[in-house]
Design an enzyme around this catalytic site. Sequence first.
Site, PDB file in Angstrom:
ATOM      1  N   GLY A 165       0.843  -1.187   0.000  1.00 24.12           N
ATOM      2  CA  GLY A 165       0.000   0.000   0.000  1.00 24.12           C
ATOM      3  C   GLY A 165       0.876   1.234   0.000  1.00 24.12           C
ATOM      4  CG  MET A 223       4.249   7.208   1.571  1.00 19.39           C
ATOM      5  SD  MET A 223       5.578   6.427   2.436  1.00 19.39           S
ATOM      6  CE  MET A 223       5.668   7.396   3.930  1.00 19.39           C
ATOM      7  CE  LYS A 265       3.065   0.237   3.653  1.00 17.32           C
ATOM      8  NZ  LYS A 265       2.497   1.587   3.514  1.00 17.32           N
ATOM      9  CB  SER A 282      -2.187   2.406   2.960  1.00 18.05           C
ATOM     10  OG  SER A 282      -0.997   1.657   2.949  1.00 18.05           O
ATOM     11  CB  CYS A 285      -8.231  14.503  -5.298  1.00 15.09           C
ATOM     12  SG  CYS A 285      -7.528  12.973  -5.960  1.00 15.09           S
ATOM     13  CG  ASP A 343       6.519  -2.669   9.508  1.00 19.52           C
ATOM     14  OD1 ASP A 343       5.580  -2.540   8.704  1.00 19.52           O
ATOM     15  OD2 ASP A 343       6.923  -1.739  10.241  1.00 19.52           O
ATOM     16  CD  GLU A 344       9.002   0.649   6.995  1.00 20.14           C
ATOM     17  OE1 GLU A 344       9.009   0.816   5.753  1.00 20.14           O
ATOM     18  OE2 GLU A 344       8.754   1.531   7.806  1.00 20.14           O
ATOM     19  CB  ALA A 345       8.427  -6.493   3.071  1.00 19.11           C
ATOM     20  CD  GLN A 346       9.157  -0.441   2.217  1.00 13.74           C
ATOM     21  OE1 GLN A 346       8.378  -1.318   2.539  1.00 13.74           O
ATOM     22  NE2 GLN A 346       9.258   0.686   2.901  1.00 13.74           N
TER      23      GLN A 346
END
Length: 201
Positions: free
Chosen positions: A9, A11, A15, A13, A158, A97-100
């Site tokens: 997801g 930023m 997670k 979102s 938006c 967490d932060e798997a990227q």
Amino acid sequence: MAKLYFRYGAMGSAKSLNLLAVAHNYQQQKKRVVLLKPHLDLRFGADTIRSRAGLSMEADHLLYPDTVFIYPGKQSVQGEHRVDFSNLEPLHCILVDEAQFLSPFVIEELQQLTIHCNVPVICYGLKTNFKGYLFEGSKRLLEIADTIEEIKTTCYFCNRKATQNGKFLNGTPVIDGPEIEMGAEERYLPVCKYCYLQKPL
Ligand SMILES: [Zn+2]
């Protein structure tokens, strides 16, 4: 068989909040979970998984690019960074967490845990960076995860779905340039493709 999940997801979102809720639910049922996150830096609290909603839990282990996992039946391995899963105590879920920011090697190690330990591994992370390109860890997860799920959130500006991570330098959006800019105030926000590219809606 247990699956490797990638829940991605933009930023903000929620997670990490989602991860902490899953951990809480397992623990309420007296089931054992292990929390993992990449080793990023030595800042205070670097081993804490923290949600913007204010909840946090300590990670059980930090993962390095060369971290190897030990599990029953695996040949002993050398290496400075190892996490031992050969404990016979039942393990119900591994949450990351932060798997990227994980290396492709560690993503493949996580896949091995789903196969050899039959434990689900749920990875949470961003899909793309502020330039719109896949993070290294996210790329490998999209390639090999059994289940890929999107955690949705709304554009900051938006009401469309946020699909990008916008970077704002001193309040101005940027979509290229270095990862770290010295002396500038950086802020990351979830944005839709229109707001990301600053096109009229
Ligand atoms: Zn927008």
